[in-house]
Design an enzyme around this catalytic site. Structure first.
Site, PDB file in Angstrom:
ATOM      1  N   HIS A 139      35.490  30.837  35.738  1.00 55.78           N
ATOM      2  CA  HIS A 139      35.891  31.491  36.928  1.00 55.78           C
ATOM      3  C   HIS A 139      35.207  31.381  38.142  1.00 55.78           C
ATOM      4  O   HIS A 139      35.428  31.911  39.406  1.00 55.78           O
ATOM      5  CB  HIS A 139      36.132  32.957  36.490  1.00 55.78           C
TER       6      HIS A 139
HETATM    7  N1  UDP Z   1      35.541  39.393  29.582  1.00 55.59           N
HETATM    8  C1  UDP Z   1      36.665  40.373  28.958  1.00 55.59           C
HETATM    9  N2  UDP Z   1      37.694  39.548  28.966  1.00 55.59           N
HETATM   10  C2  UDP Z   1      37.943  38.465  29.318  1.00 55.59           C
HETATM   11  C3  UDP Z   1      36.757  37.638  29.801  1.00 55.59           C
HETATM   12  C4  UDP Z   1      35.443  38.301  29.975  1.00 55.59           C
HETATM   13  O1  UDP Z   1      36.450  41.381  28.445  1.00 55.59           O
HETATM   14  O2  UDP Z   1      39.129  37.825  29.277  1.00 55.59           O
HETATM   15  C5  UDP Z   1      34.005  40.364  29.731  1.00 55.59           C
HETATM   16  C6  UDP Z   1      32.859  39.672  28.953  1.00 55.59           C
HETATM   17  O3  UDP Z   1      33.031  40.063  27.538  1.00 55.59           O
HETATM   18  C7  UDP Z   1      31.701  40.049  29.771  1.00 55.59           C
HETATM   19  C8  UDP Z   1      32.415  40.208  31.096  1.00 55.59           C
HETATM   20  O4  UDP Z   1      33.868  40.124  31.111  1.00 55.59           O
HETATM   21  O5  UDP Z   1      31.446  41.204  29.230  1.00 55.59           O
HETATM   22  C9  UDP Z   1      32.066  39.244  32.021  1.00 55.59           C
HETATM   23  O6  UDP Z   1      32.606  39.045  33.222  1.00 55.59           O
HETATM   24  P1  UDP Z   1      32.790  37.775  34.018  1.00 55.59           P
HETATM   25  O7  UDP Z   1      32.879  36.595  33.293  1.00 55.59           O
HETATM   26  O8  UDP Z   1      33.947  37.838  34.904  1.00 55.59           O
HETATM   27  O9  UDP Z   1      31.777  38.052  34.992  1.00 55.59           O
HETATM   28  P2  UDP Z   1      30.223  37.418  34.931  1.00 55.59           P
HETATM   29  O10 UDP Z   1      29.550  38.067  33.782  1.00 55.59           O
HETATM   30  O11 UDP Z   1      30.187  35.786  35.204  1.00 55.59           O
HETATM   31  O12 UDP Z   1      29.775  38.136  36.272  1.00 55.59           O
END
Ligand code: UDP
Length: 356
Positions: free
Chosen positions: A202
């Site tokens: 993403h």
């Molecule tokens: N997550 C979720 N469902 C999904 C994809 C990710 O619950 O379909 C959770 C994942 O387990 C983690 C968090 O979202 O706890 C990560 O968010 P994201 O990847 O959007 O953002 P980043 O961590 O890169 O800032």
């Protein structure tokens, strides 16, 4: 006053909300609206037992300036009216930056959870948000030794830094049993434990650049000829695939899942390929090897421990990186604390300390 708006912030805020309530503190949650639909927002409030937002700003979409500006405009009068003792911000999104900036201009103490992270890639909006937020904050709550060290190197006084551990580790420990009891996601998608690859994509750097997205799609498609690959699709990525005209054939794209389903998918995966910050760490929490689809990572300790390897899209052959990482494990270590980061955060917030 807790400012949240994007999916990872709901997950990070959940253990802290629970600890604040247990510590007898009154918390008011403000949802900026950055992520707003059921699959990206509501499901987390329902599943994780986070108190309903007291205020919903309804700000989403638009460019970074328009979004951050609209949040600032809405937050300032709200903070003036509510006069919180602390404003608590999480991670690195536009909601984080807007919360920190609005509060610091009003001389309200700001505490930043997940402070000190750096990718050293200034092109990333997240990196810009982190740097500004850290330097505006009164209390920098760091997850790791590396994060603490970087803040010192940037000249932040020790008195403002408290190393608490990683709140995502708290969440992973707390919700693991619940996920095991409640999630039927493997059966729903016909997946065998230990026999599939979980992917998430993403980051704007990957979705906005057709060459990088193409390299990721091709890599995952090649691996999907050998193992099932399941990809809960972030709305930004779904839109980008459509915009660039890229179709997924073998890779199984599904809607974003709730946290409990995500934990179940992570725990039982043979490998995780991701450009998410949170998911890289969760792979490690669940003892699953990870390939990171980026040029760099903020969570370098996992690369050092051998749990994570970088596969920069267009420079690395993603499929062969995944094949090499399958079945590997890394070394032990406890880089993210002991699972009580939230308790330490609450202790650091009381008594009120302001350094302005
Ligand atoms: N997550 C979720 N469902 C999904 C994809 C990710 O619950 O379909 C959770 C994942 O387990 C983690 C968090 O979202 O706890 C990560 O968010 P994201 O990847 O959007 O953002 P980043 O961590 O890169 O800032």
């Amino acid at each position: 006053m807790t400012i949240v708006g994007a999916r990872p912030q709901f997950i990070k805020a959940a253990p802290v909300s629970r600890a604040l309530a247990a510590g007898g503190m009154r918390e008011q949650i403000v949802h900026t609206g950055q992520h707003f639909d059921v699959g990206m927002s509501d499901v987390f409030f329902d599943e994780l037992g986070i108190p309903a937002p007291a205020h919903h700003l309804g700000v989403s979409g638009g460019g970074h300036g328009a979004m951050t500006g609209a949040m600032l405009q809405a937050l300032e009068p709200l903070m003036e009216r509510e006069a919180p003792d602390w404003v608590l911000v999480y991670g690195d999104t536009n909601s984080t930056l807007a919360g920190a900036l609005a509060a610091s201009k009003l001389h309200i103490p700001v505490a930043h959870v997940e402070a000190g992270l750096r990718s050293f890639n200034r092109r990333m909006p997240e990196e810009q948000n982190r740097i500004v937020t850290d330097h505006l904050s009164d209390l920098l709550l760091t997850p790791t030794d590396g994060a603490t060290q970087r803040l010192r190197e940037e000249g932040i006084p020790d008195a403002r830094i408290v190393q608490v551990g990683d709140v995502m580790f708290d969440a992973a420990l707390y919700y693991a049993d619940r996920a095991a009891e409640r999630s039927a996601v493997l059966a729903q998608h016909g997946l065998q434990a230990g026999a599939y690859i979980l992917a998430t994509v993403h980051r704007a750097d990957n979705t906005d650049d057709p060459e990088r997205l193409r390299a990721i799609v091709d890599g995952l498609e090649a691996v999907a000829a050998e193992h099932p690959v399941i990809l809960p699709l972030h709305p930004r990525t779904r839109a980008a695939l459509g915009r660039h005209g890229f179709a997924l054939a073998r890779v199984r794209a599904i809607d974003p899942v709730g946290y409990l389903d995500m934990v179940a998918l992570e725990r039982h995966a043979a490998l995780i390929a991701t450009d998410s910050g949170g998911v890289q760490k969760e792979a490690y929490f669940h003892g699953v090897p990870c390939v990171t689809l980026r040029d760099e990572t903020e969570w370098t300790e996992l690369v050092d421990l051998g749990w994570n390897r970088l596969a920069p899209p267009t420079r690395a052959d993603i499929a062969s990186e995944i094949r090499h990482a399958l079945g590997t494990t890394g070394r032990g270590g406890r880089p993210y604390g002991d699972g009580n980061a939230a308790g330490r955060i609450v202790a650091a917030l009381a008594p009120r300390q302001a350094y302005q």
